[in-house]
Design a protein around this motif. Structure first.
Motif, short mmCIF file in Angstrom:
data_model
loop_
_atom_site.label_atom_id
_atom_site.label_comp_id
_atom_site.label_asym_id
_atom_site.label_seq_id
_atom_site.Cartn_x
_atom_site.Cartn_y
_atom_site.Cartn_z
N LYS A 93 0.83 -1.20 0.00
CA LYS A 93 0.00 0.00 0.00
C LYS A 93 0.87 1.26 0.00
CE LYS A 93 -2.05 0.99 3.87
NZ LYS A 93 -3.02 0.95 5.01
N GLU A 94 1.97 1.20 0.73
CA GLU A 94 2.88 2.35 0.80
C GLU A 94 3.49 2.64 -0.56
OE1 GLU A 94 1.98 0.80 4.62
OE2 GLU A 94 2.91 -0.23 2.91
N ALA A 95 3.81 1.58 -1.32
CA ALA A 95 4.38 1.76 -2.66
C ALA A 95 3.36 2.42 -3.59
CB ALA A 95 4.82 0.41 -3.22
N ALA A 96 2.10 2.00 -3.49
CA ALA A 96 1.05 2.59 -4.33
C ALA A 96 0.85 4.06 -3.99
CB ALA A 96 -0.25 1.81 -4.15
N ASN A 97 0.84 4.39 -2.69
CA ASN A 97 0.70 5.79 -2.28
C ASN A 97 1.88 6.64 -2.75
OD1 ASN A 97 -1.74 5.30 -1.01
ND2 ASN A 97 -0.81 4.87 0.97
N TRP A 98 3.06 6.06 -2.71
CA TRP A 98 4.26 6.78 -3.18
C TRP A 98 4.16 7.09 -4.66
CZ3 TRP A 98 7.95 5.29 -6.79
CH2 TRP A 98 9.10 6.07 -6.85
N LEU A 99 3.69 6.12 -5.44
CA LEU A 99 3.60 6.32 -6.89
C LEU A 99 2.50 7.32 -7.24
CD1 LEU A 99 4.84 5.44 -9.56
CD2 LEU A 99 3.19 3.57 -9.66
N ARG A 100 1.49 7.47 -6.39
CA ARG A 100 0.40 8.41 -6.65
C ARG A 100 0.80 9.87 -6.47
NH1 ARG A 100 -2.75 4.58 -3.55
NH2 ARG A 100 -4.11 3.37 -4.93
N GLN A 101 1.91 10.11 -5.79
CA GLN A 101 2.34 11.49 -5.58
C GLN A 101 2.61 12.15 -6.94
OE1 GLN A 101 5.55 11.76 -2.71
NE2 GLN A 101 4.65 10.13 -1.47
N PRO A 102 2.16 13.41 -7.13
CA PRO A 102 2.21 14.07 -8.44
C PRO A 102 3.56 14.02 -9.14
CG PRO A 102 0.94 15.39 -6.91
CD PRO A 102 1.54 14.28 -6.10
N GLU A 103 4.64 14.27 -8.41
CA GLU A 103 5.96 14.29 -9.05
C GLU A 103 6.38 12.89 -9.51
OE1 GLU A 103 6.66 14.29 -4.51
OE2 GLU A 103 5.22 15.06 -5.98
N HIS A 104 5.98 11.87 -8.75
CA HIS A 104 6.32 10.50 -9.14
C HIS A 104 5.42 10.02 -10.28
CE1 HIS A 104 7.62 10.20 -4.66
NE2 HIS A 104 8.56 10.79 -5.41
N GLU A 105 4.17 10.47 -10.26
CA GLU A 105 3.26 10.14 -11.36
C GLU A 105 3.78 10.71 -12.68
OE1 GLU A 105 -1.36 10.98 -12.85
OE2 GLU A 105 -0.76 11.42 -10.79
N MET A 106 4.29 11.95 -12.64
CA MET A 106 4.83 12.57 -13.86
C MET A 106 6.03 11.80 -14.38
SD MET A 106 4.48 16.63 -12.97
CE MET A 106 5.32 17.07 -14.50
N ALA A 107 6.92 11.40 -13.47
CA ALA A 107 8.11 10.65 -13.88
C ALA A 107 7.72 9.27 -14.43
CB ALA A 107 9.06 10.50 -12.70
N PHE A 108 6.73 8.65 -13.81
CA PHE A 108 6.26 7.35 -14.27
C PHE A 108 5.62 7.47 -15.66
CE2 PHE A 108 2.84 4.06 -14.34
CZ PHE A 108 3.65 2.94 -14.34
N THR A 109 4.91 8.57 -15.88
CA THR A 109 4.28 8.82 -17.18
C THR A 109 5.30 8.85 -18.30
OG1 THR A 109 2.44 10.05 -16.19
CG2 THR A 109 2.92 10.50 -18.50
N LYS A 110 6.41 9.53 -18.08
CA LYS A 110 7.45 9.65 -19.09
C LYS A 110 8.05 8.29 -19.45
CE LYS A 110 8.78 14.35 -17.74
NZ LYS A 110 9.87 15.19 -17.17
N GLY A 111 8.19 7.43 -18.46
CA GLY A 111 8.84 6.14 -18.70
C GLY A 111 7.91 5.04 -19.17
N PHE A 112 6.60 5.17 -18.84
CA PHE A 112 5.68 4.08 -19.18
C PHE A 112 4.83 4.40 -20.41
CE2 PHE A 112 1.69 1.65 -18.55
CZ PHE A 112 2.24 0.38 -18.59
#
Length: 239
Positions: free
Chosen positions: A68-87
């Motif tokens: 659950k902690e990993a999912a919450n971490w990925l939901r943070q706006p800055e991490h979501e933006m970085a994930f968007t670029k890579g995925f």
């Protein structure tokens, strides 16, 4: 709820034309983990990885992370933006929402007024924007003369807050109310009037009327004074 807390639901718009959703789920998991691995963050958890993936019928993707902690971490706006670029460029992580049925809400409350939602959050010590929307169950024009209270559905973006409100009650417009979880309605077939399937999967050879129980479509019933419930086998109500 614990399992759902580990999931993120993403809308894939595929702005980089990589045909993300046409790939196998195994390849999507590998790509998602590579994108997560490239995210730089001093407070990054020791282990953040996608364990499984599921494609929805509406073109979305459900990713289940290791915690659950990993999912919450990925939901943070800055991490979501970085994930968007890579995925997949243009993807959006959708908030999972939970509905509450709230009884006896004063009609001075305005569901469409965002300031009223913020007032509820403040009065009940909720974080801002935890309540994303509200709506009356019954249309205002159908209220009886002199009615002062009615039912509301609140949509909340936090399972923890939803459970707390069910347990501890809720204050709306100075009135303390006791909300309950909105239960999903059972599926009923409009052809045979039985439960658990839609008309597209019905094996019945002919229609059954939901009013009188006759072998015809409900909207063409000529015997509306007669009531018969297919499930209960009783004459005091329709199906």
């Amino acid at each position: 709820m614990e399992h759902r807390a580990r999931q993120i639901l993403i809308d894939v718009f595929d702005e980089d034309n990589n045909n993300t959703l046409t790939r196998s789920l195994t390849k999507q998991i590998v790509k998602a983990n590579k994108a997560i691995g490239k995210i730089e963050d001093a407070d990054k958890l020791t282990k953040v990885n996608v364990e499984s993936a599921l494609q929805t019928q509406k073109g979305g993707l459900v990713l289940t992370l290791n915690s659950k902690e990993a999912a919450n971490w990925l939901r943070q706006p800055e991490h979501e933006m970085a994930f968007t670029k890579g995925f997949s460029k243009g993807l959006h992580i959708r908030e999972r929402t939970f509905n509450l049925i709230v009884p006896r809400v004063p009609i001075v409350f305005k569901p469409g007024n965002k300031s009223h939602l913020r007032e509820i959050e403040e009065a009940n010590s909720l974080m801002e924007y935890r309540i994303c929307k509200a709506r009356w169950i019954k249309l205002a024009k159908r209220r009886r003369v002199g009615q002062t209270h009615t039912y509301v559905i609140l949509t909340i973006t936090s399972a923890e807050n939803t459970n707390l409100l069910i347990r501890d009650s809720l204050i709306i417009c100075g009135t303390r109310v006791w909300p309950t979880k909105q239960k999903a309605e059972l599926i009923q077939c409009m052809k045979c009037r039985n439960w658990g399937h839609f008309i597209g999967k019905c094996l019945a050879s002919e229609d059954t009327c939901g009013t009188c129980g006759g072998k015809h479509c409900t909207n063409s019933c000529q015997n509306r004074g007669k009531l018969w419930c297919i499930t209960c086998k009783r004459t005091d109500h329709a199906s």
